[in-house]
Design an enzyme around this catalytic site. Structure first.
Site, PDB file in Angstrom:
ATOM      1  N   LYS A 111      18.619 -13.925 100.370  1.00 47.50           N
ATOM      2  CA  LYS A 111      17.616 -13.402  99.430  1.00 47.50           C
ATOM      3  C   LYS A 111      16.591 -12.589 100.206  1.00 47.50           C
ATOM      4  O   LYS A 111      16.218 -12.962 101.330  1.00 47.50           O
ATOM      5  CB  LYS A 111      16.955 -14.580  98.706  1.00 47.50           C
ATOM      6  CG  LYS A 111      15.991 -14.188  97.600  1.00 47.50           C
ATOM      7  CD  LYS A 111      15.405 -15.425  96.925  1.00 47.50           C
ATOM      8  CE  LYS A 111      14.459 -15.070  95.793  1.00 47.50           C
ATOM      9  NZ  LYS A 111      13.873 -16.274  95.158  1.00 47.50           N
TER      10      LYS A 111
ATOM     11  N   SER B 293      14.349 -16.417  90.135  1.00 46.07           N
ATOM     12  CA  SER B 293      14.230 -15.142  90.794  1.00 46.07           C
ATOM     13  C   SER B 293      15.377 -14.828  91.765  1.00 46.07           C
ATOM     14  O   SER B 293      15.530 -13.673  92.156  1.00 46.07           O
ATOM     15  CB  SER B 293      12.908 -15.096  91.559  1.00 46.07           C
ATOM     16  OG  SER B 293      12.924 -16.030  92.619  1.00 46.07           O
TER      17      SER B 293
ATOM     18  N   SER C  10      13.850 -21.127  90.735  1.00 43.99           N
ATOM     19  CA  SER C  10      14.455 -19.839  91.121  1.00 43.99           C
ATOM     20  C   SER C  10      15.795 -19.917  91.840  1.00 43.99           C
ATOM     21  O   SER C  10      16.430 -18.884  92.048  1.00 43.99           O
ATOM     22  CB  SER C  10      13.482 -19.046  91.993  1.00 43.99           C
ATOM     23  OG  SER C  10      12.509 -18.431  91.196  1.00 43.99           O
TER      24      SER C  10
END
Lengths: 100, 490
Positions: free
Chosen positions: B79, B154, B178
């Site tokens: 990420k 997210s 997330s």
């Protein structure tokens, strides 16, 4: 909880944006005011919890006073620290005038 | 089965047996990124050259049979909130466009030391603030199961990459759901470890008392393997726990017979889709058949977790994001009349709408006159949520519920209504505030869209959550379902 939050004013939004060093346009002031009012209205639910005798939790840690040995260690070299600077001069970050 | 469709543990065996090379495997995944990357838009940056270089080094290790770890030669996505030295890391924000970190996150160093292969940086909501990936400062991610739908957020890019074969596994971060929510919405496994289990050094901060890095994988074994690789104390993160890390694989297959599993009645929230509720009820039935005893429990403060979170997380974010002022890194507007004006213009142009909203919300909650009513009250509510979990865990070993009340929703469906968007995380947020761990595993499909089962275990009992998750996976086929982008290649 302070009463007037359901009526968060445009002036308060401008004040908060200034505190946060966020430039916002007049249109955005209105939009954020309406959105923040709605969010704050939802957050009012916090009042449903009786917390009169409840201590606050700032962090969930078990560790206390984590120390490292008091010995000198290498730190980030100046060049590496300045590598991403949008403006620099010699070994410094360069910024605009603080006072005009 | 193509290489990019396989699991870590499966590929590890093939690598060790010299049936395949890491270079072949990496090429296979890179080719899949080429093939479907424009559809999912999961990556912000593909580090092709780095990946091939790492694969070659991994093949050397495998050939010499020295220093071979379970992740040696395995292609993994990171990420974009995770710093990789000299590789652009932006947290999905324009304000960090072009930022080259001068050091790597501890989790990145640990994976490097194990010989993992880095495919690139995955897209995410800007500074990890969002539940749909639509708040990315660059572009939204599309769900591999239905390209007109969100992948969740997210960590939506990481989730979409794993679900589409564009990575074998990925790391995400979870502040309010997330990792777990996008895992649920893309039919993969995702775990939020207990706060302090994984070092946050080099993680671009959102809310520092809540953020945790965790694995996103194709099955529970892989989840245990990846967690094992990154968990443990780090002297560079004073909030990382010194507790020893157990061997997660050792107890994984112990089953749930004799275990007590709790079902929080509050987790069947209003607005939960009937198909989601049915899948969760079916999963509970399955655990009962496996010999677990099921008990209804109550977490009475669940309804105030979401409002407490939307004070605490924005308050911490408003402080953390103060550093982005155009001086030391990233974007600088350059047109300000003086320093303050320069700060204001840089932040106006560099931050997206949701980040600005949360900075203002947090600044307001911390401002003079409002601190006690909002921030202090939210911190007290946090104590109540911690106590709710403690009470429940005196009676049961783990808790069961849905991860998300809905399946993946269409892109654009909730972008105009922040509160509706926030409600996506209503049953993931308590685990962050309550300092427990949680894992989401696939438990069904409705109209071709995945549903996630959330298993929550006490703090630092990741092995319990994983053991329950594995028992479910071993008794079901849900984790074998592949998204059209992944399965079509078969």
């Amino acid at each position: 909880m302070p009463e007037p939050n359901a009526e968060l004013s445009s002036r308060q939004v401008e004040h908060v944006a200034r505190l946060a060093r966020l430039g916002i346009t007049p249109d955005e002031v209105d939009r954020y005011r309406d959105q923040l009012r709605k969010i704050l209205h939802h957050i009012e639910a916090l009042n449903r919890a009786d917390t009169t005798t409840v201590p606050a939790t700032a962090h969930p840690l078990e560790e206390r006073n984590v120390m490292r040995d008091d010995v000198r260690e290498a730190c980030l070299p100046v060049e590496a620290a300045l590598e991403n600077a949008p403006s620099r001069e010699d070994s410094y970050f360069k910024v605009k005038a603080i006072q005009e | 089965m193509r290489l990019f469709q396989r699991t870590i543990h499966d590929l590890h065996q093939m690598l060790v047996d010299r049936e395949i090379s890491s270079a072949e495997l990496t090429e296979s995944v890179l080719a899949q990124i080429e093939a479907v990357g424009e559809k999912t838009r999961a990556y912000l940056l593909v580090t092709r050259d780095l990946a091939l270089r790492q694969a070659k080094a991994a093949d050397e290790r495998l050939k010499r049979k020295r220093d071979v770890a379970p992740l040696t030669g395995i292609p993994i996505a990171l990420k974009d909130v995770l710093c990789v030295k000299d590789v652009t890391s932006t947290a999905g924000s324009k304000i960090l466009k072009g930022f080259l970190p001068p050091y790597s996150a501890t989790v990145v160093e640990r994976l490097e030391a194990d010989g993992a292969v880095f495919l690139g940086k995955t897209n995410c909501d800007e500074f990890a603030m969002g539940s749909s990936n639509e708040n990315s400062g660059y572009w939204p991610v599309h769900n591999p199961w239905a390209l007109d739908r969100v992948p969740g957020g997210s960590s939506g890019g990481s989730a979409a990459a794993v679900a589409s074969g564009e990575a074998i596994a990925a790391l995400g971060s979870d502040t309010g759901g997330s990792i777990r929510q996008p895992a649920a919405l893309t039919g993969i496994v995702g775990m939020k470890p207990t706060y302090g289990r994984v070092s946050r050094y080099g993680l671009i901060a959102f809310a520092s008392s809540l953020d945790q890095i965790g694995p996103m994988t194709r099955d529970v074994v892989d989840c245990a393997v990846l967690l094992q690789a990154v968990a443990g104390h780090d002297r560079r993160d004073s909030t990382s726990s010194q507790r020893p890390v157990p061997d997660y694989l050792a107890t994984l297959r112990n089953g749930v017979k004799g275990m007590k599993l709790g079902v929080p009645k509050e987790y069947f929230v209003a607005g939960m889709e009937p198909a989601v509720e049915q899948s969760i009820r079916d999963a509970i039935g399955l655990f009962e058949q496996q010999g677990a005893s099921i008990e209804e429990v109550s977490l009475p403060h669940s309804d105030v977790a979401l409002p407490a979170y939307y004070i605490i997380a924005p308050a911490e974010a408003s402080s953390n994001l103060a550093r982005y002022d155009g001086t030391r890194y990233g974007f600088q507007a350059g047109s300000g009349r003086n320093l303050i004006d320069e700060y204001m213009q840089t932040r106006e142009e560099g931050f997206g709408a949701e980040v600005k909203r949360r900075i203002m919300l947090g600044t307001y909650a911390l401002s003079a006159g409002y601190y006690d009513a909002y921030y202090l009250q939210a911190q007290k509510v946090r104590t109540l949520i911690i106590e709710d979990f403690k009470r429940a865990f005196t009676r049961v070993d783990a808790l069961l519920g849905a991860t998300s009340p809905t399946v993946a929703f269409p892109l654009g469906a909730k972008t105009q209504d922040p509160v509706a968007m926030y409600l996506n995380d209503i049953i993931t947020i308590p685990a962050n505030l309550g300092n427990v761990c949680g894992v989401s595993v696939p438990c069904g499909l409705v109209d071709g869209l995945p549903i996630g089962l959330q298993i929550i275990a006490p703090g630092f009992r990741e092995e319990v959550a994983l053991r329950v998750a594995y028992a479910f996976e071993a008794a079901t086929e849900f984790h074998k379902a592949q998204s059209p982008l992944l399965g079509a290649a078969a």
